[in-house]
Design an enzyme around this catalytic site. Structure first.
Site, short mmCIF file in Angstrom:
data_model
loop_
_atom_site.label_atom_id
_atom_site.label_comp_id
_atom_site.label_asym_id
_atom_site.label_seq_id
_atom_site.Cartn_x
_atom_site.Cartn_y
_atom_site.Cartn_z
N ALA A 67 1.03 -1.37 -0.57
CA ALA A 67 -0.04 0.22 -0.02
C ALA A 67 0.72 1.49 0.00
O ALA A 67 1.95 1.61 0.21
CB ALA A 67 -1.13 -0.05 1.30
N GLY A 112 0.71 -5.51 0.81
CA GLY A 112 -0.44 -6.06 -0.74
C GLY A 112 0.58 -6.24 -2.02
O GLY A 112 -0.21 -7.03 -2.57
N GLU A 115 0.68 -10.31 -0.83
CA GLU A 115 -1.07 -10.18 -1.23
C GLU A 115 -1.23 -10.47 -3.16
O GLU A 115 -2.10 -11.11 -3.49
CB GLU A 115 -1.50 -9.82 -0.89
CG GLU A 115 -1.15 -10.22 0.93
CD GLU A 115 -2.23 -9.23 1.71
OE1 GLU A 115 -2.96 -9.55 2.55
OE2 GLU A 115 -1.76 -7.43 0.76
N GLU A 135 2.54 -6.08 7.46
CA GLU A 135 0.80 -5.53 7.68
C GLU A 135 1.04 -4.89 9.73
O GLU A 135 0.86 -3.96 10.15
CB GLU A 135 0.01 -5.77 7.59
CG GLU A 135 -0.10 -5.36 6.46
CD GLU A 135 0.48 -6.10 5.37
OE1 GLU A 135 0.14 -6.62 4.08
OE2 GLU A 135 1.17 -7.42 5.75
#
Length: 261
Positions: A67, A112, A115, A135
Protein backbone atom coordinates in the site's frame (compact mmCIF):
# COMPACT_ATOMS: atom_id res chain seq x y z
CA UNK A 1 -5.70 2.91 -17.38
CA UNK A 2 -3.31 4.69 -15.02
CA UNK A 3 -0.10 2.79 -14.20
CA UNK A 4 -1.40 -0.57 -15.45
CA UNK A 5 -1.12 -1.94 -18.96
CA UNK A 6 -2.23 -5.08 -20.75
CA UNK A 7 -0.20 -6.53 -23.59
CA UNK A 8 -1.10 -9.53 -25.70
CA UNK A 9 2.22 -11.38 -25.81
CA UNK A 10 1.08 -14.17 -28.10
CA UNK A 11 -2.18 -13.75 -29.97
CA UNK A 12 -2.00 -17.31 -31.26
CA UNK A 13 -1.83 -18.93 -27.81
CA UNK A 14 -3.69 -16.24 -25.90
CA UNK A 15 -1.04 -15.21 -23.37
CA UNK A 16 -1.63 -11.74 -21.93
CA UNK A 17 0.58 -9.75 -19.60
CA UNK A 18 -0.74 -7.42 -16.92
CA UNK A 19 2.03 -4.97 -16.04
CA UNK A 20 2.24 -2.88 -12.90
CA UNK A 21 3.85 0.35 -14.07
CA UNK A 22 4.45 2.80 -11.26
CA UNK A 23 8.24 2.43 -10.97
CA UNK A 24 8.84 5.80 -9.34
CA UNK A 25 6.91 4.54 -6.31
CA UNK A 26 8.07 0.90 -6.56
CA UNK A 27 4.49 0.10 -7.55
CA UNK A 28 3.10 1.18 -4.20
CA UNK A 29 -0.66 0.65 -4.38
CA UNK A 30 -2.52 3.94 -4.41
CA UNK A 31 -6.28 4.14 -4.79
CA UNK A 32 -5.86 4.99 -8.49
CA UNK A 33 -3.43 2.11 -9.00
CA UNK A 34 -5.82 -0.36 -7.35
CA UNK A 35 -8.69 0.94 -9.45
CA UNK A 36 -6.62 0.45 -12.61
CA UNK A 37 -5.87 -3.16 -11.62
CA UNK A 38 -9.58 -3.77 -11.07
CA UNK A 39 -10.45 -2.35 -14.48
CA UNK A 40 -7.70 -4.33 -16.20
CA UNK A 41 -8.73 -7.63 -14.64
CA UNK A 42 -12.37 -6.99 -15.53
CA UNK A 43 -11.31 -6.56 -19.15
CA UNK A 44 -9.22 -9.74 -19.11
CA UNK A 45 -11.96 -11.78 -17.43
CA UNK A 46 -14.41 -11.15 -20.25
CA UNK A 47 -11.94 -11.69 -23.10
CA UNK A 48 -12.46 -15.23 -24.41
CA UNK A 49 -9.23 -15.05 -26.43
CA UNK A 50 -7.13 -14.86 -23.24
CA UNK A 51 -5.94 -18.28 -22.07
CA UNK A 52 -3.31 -17.36 -19.47
CA UNK A 53 -2.17 -14.16 -17.73
CA UNK A 54 1.26 -13.10 -16.49
CA UNK A 55 1.33 -10.47 -13.73
CA UNK A 56 4.60 -8.51 -13.85
CA UNK A 57 6.24 -5.25 -12.87
CA UNK A 58 8.09 -2.60 -14.86
CA UNK A 59 9.87 -1.30 -11.74
CA UNK A 60 13.53 -2.44 -11.78
CA UNK A 61 13.80 -2.81 -8.00
CA UNK A 62 10.42 -4.16 -7.02
CA UNK A 63 7.37 -6.17 -7.95
CA UNK A 64 5.24 -4.12 -5.55
CA UNK A 65 5.99 -2.74 -2.08
CA UNK A 66 2.37 -2.81 -0.92
CA UNK A 67 0.00 0.00 0.00
CA UNK A 68 1.01 3.57 -0.70
CA UNK A 69 1.54 4.68 2.90
CA UNK A 70 2.12 8.28 1.84
CA UNK A 71 -1.40 8.39 0.43
CA UNK A 72 -2.71 6.32 3.34
CA UNK A 73 -1.28 8.92 5.76
CA UNK A 74 -3.52 11.59 4.22
CA UNK A 75 -6.73 9.57 4.69
CA UNK A 76 -9.04 9.98 7.63
CA UNK A 77 -11.17 7.08 8.81
CA UNK A 78 -13.90 7.80 6.26
CA UNK A 79 -11.33 7.98 3.48
CA UNK A 80 -9.86 4.65 4.55
CA UNK A 81 -13.33 3.08 4.54
CA UNK A 82 -13.95 4.39 1.01
CA UNK A 83 -10.60 3.05 -0.17
CA UNK A 84 -11.18 -0.43 1.21
CA UNK A 85 -13.62 -1.79 -1.44
CA UNK A 86 -11.37 -0.45 -4.22
CA UNK A 87 -8.43 -2.40 -2.82
CA UNK A 88 -10.49 -5.53 -2.31
CA UNK A 89 -11.73 -5.37 -5.89
CA UNK A 90 -8.13 -5.19 -7.17
CA UNK A 91 -7.07 -8.34 -5.35
CA UNK A 92 -10.23 -10.30 -6.09
CA UNK A 93 -10.03 -9.21 -9.71
CA UNK A 94 -6.80 -11.17 -10.04
CA UNK A 95 -7.95 -14.03 -7.82
CA UNK A 96 -11.17 -14.52 -9.78
CA UNK A 97 -9.71 -14.54 -13.28
CA UNK A 98 -11.07 -17.69 -14.95
CA UNK A 99 -7.76 -18.54 -16.63
CA UNK A 100 -4.48 -19.55 -14.97
CA UNK A 101 -2.35 -16.67 -13.72
CA UNK A 102 1.41 -16.56 -13.17
CA UNK A 103 3.14 -13.88 -11.10
CA UNK A 104 6.65 -12.87 -12.18
CA UNK A 105 8.26 -11.50 -9.03
CA UNK A 106 11.58 -9.76 -8.52
CA UNK A 107 12.95 -7.40 -5.91
CA UNK A 108 10.61 -6.31 -3.15
CA UNK A 109 7.17 -7.91 -2.86
CA UNK A 110 5.88 -6.73 0.49
CA UNK A 111 2.43 -6.50 2.04
CA UNK A 112 -0.10 -5.96 -0.71
CA UNK A 113 2.62 -6.68 -3.24
CA UNK A 114 3.05 -10.21 -1.95
CA UNK A 115 -0.73 -10.51 -1.75
CA UNK A 116 -1.04 -9.63 -5.45
CA UNK A 117 1.35 -12.50 -6.18
CA UNK A 118 -0.52 -14.83 -3.83
CA UNK A 119 -3.71 -14.01 -5.73
CA UNK A 120 -2.15 -15.70 -8.76
CA UNK A 121 -2.18 -19.46 -9.29
CA UNK A 122 1.58 -19.78 -9.68
CA UNK A 123 4.49 -17.61 -8.53
CA UNK A 124 7.83 -17.46 -10.31
CA UNK A 125 10.43 -15.50 -8.35
CA UNK A 126 14.04 -14.66 -9.06
CA UNK A 127 16.94 -14.66 -6.63
CA UNK A 128 16.62 -10.93 -5.93
CA UNK A 129 13.29 -11.22 -4.13
CA UNK A 130 12.54 -10.00 -0.64
CA UNK A 131 9.09 -11.10 0.48
CA UNK A 132 7.04 -10.35 3.56
CA UNK A 133 3.75 -9.36 5.14
CA UNK A 134 4.75 -6.53 7.49
CA UNK A 135 1.26 -5.23 8.25
CA UNK A 136 1.16 -5.99 11.99
CA UNK A 137 4.29 -3.86 12.39
CA UNK A 138 2.36 -0.78 11.20
CA UNK A 139 -0.87 -1.43 13.07
CA UNK A 140 -2.99 -3.35 10.56
CA UNK A 141 -3.24 -6.92 9.24
CA UNK A 142 -2.79 -8.33 5.75
CA UNK A 143 -6.01 -7.30 4.04
CA UNK A 144 -5.52 -8.37 0.43
CA UNK A 145 -6.05 -12.06 1.10
CA UNK A 146 -2.73 -12.65 2.84
CA UNK A 147 -4.07 -14.30 5.99
CA UNK A 148 -6.15 -16.68 3.88
CA UNK A 149 -4.08 -17.33 0.76
CA UNK A 150 -0.73 -17.75 2.50
CA UNK A 151 -2.23 -20.13 5.07
CA UNK A 152 -3.77 -22.24 2.32
CA UNK A 153 -0.51 -22.21 0.39
CA UNK A 154 1.98 -23.12 3.13
CA UNK A 155 -0.04 -24.19 6.18
CA UNK A 156 -0.94 -22.62 9.51
CA UNK A 157 2.39 -22.74 11.33
CA UNK A 158 4.53 -21.36 8.54
CA UNK A 159 1.99 -18.67 7.67
CA UNK A 160 1.63 -17.70 11.33
CA UNK A 161 5.39 -17.31 11.59
CA UNK A 162 5.48 -14.87 8.68
CA UNK A 163 2.33 -12.93 9.56
CA UNK A 164 2.88 -12.61 13.33
CA UNK A 165 6.58 -11.73 13.14
CA UNK A 166 6.25 -9.47 10.05
CA UNK A 167 9.71 -10.74 9.05
CA UNK A 168 11.09 -10.67 5.53
CA UNK A 169 12.37 -13.72 3.68
CA UNK A 170 14.65 -14.16 0.69
CA UNK A 171 14.16 -16.30 -2.40
CA UNK A 172 15.66 -19.59 -1.18
CA UNK A 173 13.60 -19.53 2.03
CA UNK A 174 10.46 -18.55 0.11
CA UNK A 175 10.98 -21.53 -2.20
CA UNK A 176 11.71 -23.89 0.70
CA UNK A 177 8.54 -22.79 2.50
CA UNK A 178 6.44 -23.05 -0.66
CA UNK A 179 5.60 -19.36 -0.84
CA UNK A 180 6.89 -19.36 -4.42
CA UNK A 181 6.64 -22.22 -6.90
CA UNK A 182 9.78 -21.64 -8.95
CA UNK A 183 13.00 -19.84 -8.07
CA UNK A 184 15.11 -18.71 -11.02
CA UNK A 185 18.26 -16.72 -11.71
CA UNK A 186 18.21 -12.97 -11.21
CA UNK A 187 16.47 -11.20 -14.06
CA UNK A 188 14.68 -14.28 -15.42
CA UNK A 189 11.39 -14.26 -13.48
CA UNK A 190 9.37 -12.66 -16.26
CA UNK A 191 10.94 -14.80 -18.98
CA UNK A 192 10.20 -18.03 -17.13
CA UNK A 193 6.70 -16.86 -16.15
CA UNK A 194 5.88 -16.12 -19.79
CA UNK A 195 7.22 -19.53 -20.87
CA UNK A 196 5.13 -21.21 -18.18
CA UNK A 197 2.01 -19.28 -19.20
CA UNK A 198 2.59 -20.22 -22.85
CA UNK A 199 2.83 -23.90 -21.91
CA UNK A 200 -0.47 -23.66 -20.04
CA UNK A 201 -2.16 -21.66 -22.81
CA UNK A 202 -1.22 -24.28 -25.43
CA UNK A 203 -3.60 -26.77 -23.82
CA UNK A 204 -7.38 -26.99 -24.13
CA UNK A 205 -8.90 -23.63 -23.09
CA UNK A 206 -12.04 -25.38 -21.88
CA UNK A 207 -10.04 -28.01 -20.02
CA UNK A 208 -7.72 -25.53 -18.32
CA UNK A 209 -10.55 -23.19 -17.26
CA UNK A 210 -12.62 -26.08 -15.91
CA UNK A 211 -9.62 -27.56 -14.10
CA UNK A 212 -8.97 -24.22 -12.38
CA UNK A 213 -12.65 -23.90 -11.49
CA UNK A 214 -12.74 -27.39 -9.98
CA UNK A 215 -9.56 -26.82 -7.99
CA UNK A 216 -10.65 -23.44 -6.64
CA UNK A 217 -14.22 -24.49 -5.75
CA UNK A 218 -13.11 -27.80 -4.30
CA UNK A 219 -10.16 -26.54 -2.27
CA UNK A 220 -12.17 -25.98 0.92
CA UNK A 221 -14.92 -28.51 0.30
CA UNK A 222 -15.30 -31.92 1.90
CA UNK A 223 -13.92 -34.69 -0.31
CA UNK A 224 -17.33 -35.95 -1.39
CA UNK A 225 -18.44 -32.44 -2.34
CA UNK A 226 -15.13 -31.80 -4.07
CA UNK A 227 -15.55 -34.91 -6.20
CA UNK A 228 -19.00 -33.69 -7.27
CA UNK A 229 -17.45 -30.34 -8.25
CA UNK A 230 -14.83 -32.23 -10.23
CA UNK A 231 -17.46 -34.35 -11.95
CA UNK A 232 -19.39 -31.27 -13.06
CA UNK A 233 -16.18 -29.75 -14.46
CA UNK A 234 -15.33 -33.04 -16.19
CA UNK A 235 -18.74 -33.12 -17.86
CA UNK A 236 -18.39 -29.52 -18.99
CA UNK A 237 -15.10 -30.47 -20.66
CA UNK A 238 -15.80 -34.01 -21.89
CA UNK A 239 -18.72 -33.00 -24.08
CA UNK A 240 -17.03 -29.91 -25.51
CA UNK A 241 -15.52 -29.29 -28.90
CA UNK A 242 -12.10 -29.21 -27.25
CA UNK A 243 -12.39 -32.84 -26.18
CA UNK A 244 -13.37 -33.92 -29.68
CA UNK A 245 -10.49 -31.98 -31.21
CA UNK A 246 -7.99 -33.27 -28.63
CA UNK A 247 -8.86 -36.91 -29.33
CA UNK A 248 -8.83 -36.35 -33.10
CA UNK A 249 -5.47 -34.58 -33.00
CA UNK A 250 -3.95 -37.37 -30.92
CA UNK A 251 -5.13 -40.07 -33.31
CA UNK A 252 -4.10 -38.09 -36.37
CA UNK A 253 -0.67 -37.36 -34.84
CA UNK A 254 -0.94 -33.59 -35.20
CA UNK A 255 -1.16 -30.57 -32.97
CA UNK A 256 -4.67 -29.65 -31.78
CA UNK A 257 -6.53 -26.63 -33.09
CA UNK A 258 -8.66 -25.92 -30.05
CA UNK A 259 -12.10 -24.47 -30.75
CA UNK A 260 -12.22 -23.28 -27.15
CA UNK A 261 -15.83 -24.30 -26.63
Amino acid sequence: MVNVTIERLDVATGVAELRLGRPEALNALSTAHAQAIREATASLATDASVRAVVLSSTAPRAFCVGADLKERHTLDDDGLRRQRPVFRAAFTGILDLPVPTVAAVHGFALGGGLELALSCDLIVADETVTLGLPEVSVGVIPGGGGTQLLTRRIGWGRAADLVFTARRIDGPEAYRLGVVDRLVEAGRAREVAVELAATVAAHSPVGVRQAKKAMRLGADAALAAGLEIEDAAWRATAFSGDRKEGVAAFNEKRGPDWPGE
